[in-house]
Design a protein around this motif. Structure first.
Motif, short mmCIF file in Angstrom:
data_model
loop_
_atom_site.label_atom_id
_atom_site.label_comp_id
_atom_site.label_asym_id
_atom_site.label_seq_id
_atom_site.Cartn_x
_atom_site.Cartn_y
_atom_site.Cartn_z
N LYS A 206 -41.74 -28.25 38.59
CA LYS A 206 -42.71 -27.38 38.71
C LYS A 206 -42.91 -26.63 37.60
N ASP A 207 -41.90 -25.83 37.34
CA ASP A 207 -41.82 -24.77 36.46
C ASP A 207 -41.89 -25.23 34.98
N VAL A 208 -41.12 -26.51 34.65
CA VAL A 208 -40.98 -27.06 33.27
C VAL A 208 -41.88 -28.43 33.40
N TYR A 209 -41.57 -29.32 34.25
CA TYR A 209 -42.46 -30.55 33.87
C TYR A 209 -44.02 -30.36 34.21
N LEU A 210 -44.08 -29.73 35.18
CA LEU A 210 -45.52 -29.71 35.60
C LEU A 210 -46.30 -28.66 34.54
N HIS A 211 -45.68 -27.58 34.25
CA HIS A 211 -46.36 -26.71 33.33
C HIS A 211 -46.37 -27.39 31.91
N HIS A 212 -45.55 -27.93 31.67
CA HIS A 212 -45.70 -28.96 30.24
C HIS A 212 -46.85 -29.96 30.32
N ALA A 213 -46.78 -30.63 31.40
CA ALA A 213 -48.04 -31.52 31.55
C ALA A 213 -49.25 -30.96 31.75
N GLU A 214 -49.42 -29.74 32.42
CA GLU A 214 -50.78 -29.13 32.40
C GLU A 214 -51.16 -28.51 30.99
#
Length: 321
Positions: free
Chosen positions: A161-169
């Protein structure tokens, strides 16, 4: 865990011939244990830093925070505060008291029992009847499993959430709930397998490694959690500088063996972390007003929300304050 501690204390007293006999044994063989400073082995500075390291600052440990912020409602939180105080107090006093009394049961040199990490397990095997040994050992195992599960959740959440999801968004990509669940499961499995492989050949003095990790986590998150929740001026720059600067200072002083006035390096880490947080708070961009209104509502704001109205939460879409 509480049942296991109570059983262990009872059988340690029985195996040692009672409280009076154990105390006589300690007085004859370990008289320094009956002194407040343990004959110089327990200086005042160590008392102070232990209160910080395994006391006050433990509120910032991620595995504790992830449970502390998941309460159902205010009533449940109040109950948890009462139950937690009783349970943690009982376990801290009970297991430390039992560890001291174990000197009346394990009378050989420390090295003959495999070191500090094995004292309680050896005491359990020596003092308890075979039928109860498994029950008593379940307590520490339950505590370990609970802590490990919390750390796994925090670690996988940080990655997904903090790395992958933030990067995707940030790059305009949509991530579905199904994808998130799969990635979370995969990340948790990979981390768990890595930890399992390390545990196959465990390092010596695990408690020292544990205390080092506790100190690093507390240094990184203590002021970010405390000031982030209760100080209006807290901001992103302060949090980043506090976590980075404090952790680096803590790790460097640990690696170099540097201590200030004989105090544990956690004191240096916490002080440096606070200094960096204050610098970032006053030099960085102030927090947005809409966020401040959610966490520090004024009287008119509370009156508006008192009629059952809900204000959109600024820290996540689809959630309400």
């Amino acid at each position: 865990m509480m049942i296991g501690i109570a059983l262990l204390l009872y059988y340690v007293l029985e195996a040692g011939g009672g409280y009076a006999a154990i105390m006589e044994n300690i007085h004859a063989n370990h008289p320094e244990m009956l002194e407040p400073l343990s004959g110089g082995h327990m200086p005042v500075g160590l008392y102070l830093t232990q209160w910080i390291l395994v006391g006050i600052c433990t509120i910032a440990l991620p595995q504790s925070v992830v449970r502390g912020i998941s309460y159902k409602d205010t009533k449940s939180l109040h109950k948890a505060m009462l139950i937690g105080t009783v349970v943690v107090g009982f376990m801290n006093i009970g297991i430390n008291f039992t560890g001291i009394l174990a000197h009346g049961v394990l009378t050989g040199p420390l090295a003959s029992y495999g070191g500090v990490d094995y004292i309680i397990p050896k005491t359990i095997v020596t003092a308890l009847p075979p039928a109860l040994v498994g029950l008593a050992i379940i307590g520490p195992l339950a505590a370990s499993i609970s802590t490990i599960s919390g750390l796994l959740i925090v670690a996988s959440s940080a990655i997904v959430k903090d790395v992958y999801l933030h990067h995707a968004e940030k790059h305009g990509r949509t991530v579905t709930g199904r994808q998130l669940r799969r990635l979370s499961t995969l990340a948790t499995a990979v981390i768990g397998i890595a930890v399992f492989c390390i545990a196959l050949t465990p390092p010596s003095l695990i408690w020292l490694i544990n205390m080092f990790a506790f100190g690093g986590l507390e240094t990184a998150f203590f002021w970010t959690l405390l000031l982030g929740l209760f100080w209006r001026r807290a901001n992103k720059l302060g949090a980043v500088l506090s976590m980075g600067g404090g952790t680096i200072a803590y790790c460097l002083t640990q690696g170099l063996g540097f201590k200030f006035m004989g105090l544990h390096q956690i004191t240096i880490g916490i002080i440096v972390s606070l200094a960096f947080f204050l610098i970032g708070a006053y030099l960085g961009k102030p927090q947005e007003e809409r966020v401040l209104r959610a966490f520090f509502p004024s009287a008119p704001d509370l009156e508006e929300l008192g009629d059952g109205q809900q204000e959109p939460c600024p820290i996540g879409e689809g959630k309400n304050t």
